[in-house]
Design an enzyme around this catalytic site. Structure first.
Site, PDB file in Angstrom:
ATOM      1  N   ILE A  61       0.880  -1.165   0.000  1.00  0.00           N
ATOM      2  CA  ILE A  61       0.000   0.000   0.000  1.00  0.00           C
ATOM      3  C   ILE A  61       0.916   1.213   0.000  1.00  0.00           C
ATOM      4  CG2 ILE A  61      -0.249   0.032   2.510  1.00  0.00           C
ATOM      5  CD1 ILE A  61      -3.159   1.082   2.041  1.00  0.00           C
ATOM      6  N   ALA A  62       0.626   2.183  -0.852  1.00  0.00           N
ATOM      7  CA  ALA A  62       1.479   3.370  -0.919  1.00  0.00           C
ATOM      8  C   ALA A  62       0.693   4.550  -1.476  1.00  0.00           C
ATOM      9  CB  ALA A  62       2.705   3.109  -1.798  1.00  0.00           C
ATOM     10  N   GLY A  74      -3.932   7.648   2.810  1.00  0.00           N
ATOM     11  CA  GLY A  74      -3.556   6.274   3.150  1.00  0.00           C
ATOM     12  C   GLY A  74      -4.593   5.619   4.041  1.00  0.00           C
ATOM     13  N   GLU A  94       3.319  -6.972   6.730  1.00  0.00           N
ATOM     14  CA  GLU A  94       4.651  -6.749   7.289  1.00  0.00           C
ATOM     15  C   GLU A  94       4.999  -5.290   7.056  1.00  0.00           C
ATOM     16  OE1 GLU A  94       4.757  -9.294   4.697  1.00  0.00           O
ATOM     17  OE2 GLU A  94       4.642 -11.037   5.986  1.00  0.00           O
ATOM     18  N   TYR A 153      -1.252   1.966  10.886  1.00  0.00           N
ATOM     19  CA  TYR A 153      -1.777   0.624  11.142  1.00  0.00           C
ATOM     20  C   TYR A 153      -2.317   0.497  12.563  1.00  0.00           C
ATOM     21  CZ  TYR A 153       0.687  -0.405   6.794  1.00  0.00           C
ATOM     22  OH  TYR A 153       1.132  -0.394   5.499  1.00  0.00           O
TER      23      TYR A 153
END
Length: 155
Positions: A79-80, A91, A113, A125
């Site tokens: 994801i970016a 994001g 990760e 996150y």
């Protein structure tokens, strides 16, 4: 397609092969060992994968996500967001959409990760409900670094 507040005309939609060059440009800026165009091209249209782009009609591709779904587990592979647009909530919105895609597919645990030093991603996150469930020592190269394995339990 979901609209994004900081870019009111932006939408989240499935990635197509025509998006790959823009996605690779973001990938190169986001990761020390970026995936190549042929990797993304080979993933488009594959079963068990959700490839998303965040696109503004004027600004183009703003970000992307790659999600693997296998039975009740998902892995957020990548994801970016474009570097010039980080920190304005894009994001988070893209990640929320990934979690919604998991729910739609019956995924109950989402894993990822993240580099131990990636403070911005760790904050995103953790704020989204992920918790650390393990570590992979020396997982990343260039530079060599541990990965935190994180899990989100999806209700």
């Amino acid at each position: 397609m979901e609209r994004i507040a900081s870019h009111p005309h932006a939408v989240i939609r499935p990635m197509t092969r025509t998006d790959v060059s823009d996605v690779v440009a973001i990938e190169k800026e986001a990761f020390n060992t970026p995936w190549k165009a042929d990797t993304f091209e080979g993933l488009v249209g594959r079963d068990g994968l959700v490839l998303l782009v965040l696109e503004d009609p004027e600004a183009g591709i703003l970000g992307y996500a790659v999600l693997w779904c296998i039975l009740d587990q998902g892995e957020l592979a990548n994801i970016a967001i474009r570097p010039d647009l980080r920190g304005c909530g894009l994001g988070s919105r893209l990640l929320d959409h990934v979690v919604d895609a998991c729910r739609e597919r019956g995924v109950t645990s989402l894993y990822l990760e993240v580099r131990d030093s990636n403070a911005a991603a760790l904050t995103l996150y953790e704020r989204s409900g992920f918790r650390e469930v393990g570590r992979r020592r020396g997982y990343y190269r260039e530079p060599r670094e541990d990965a935190r394995v994180m899990e989100l339990v999806i209700a």
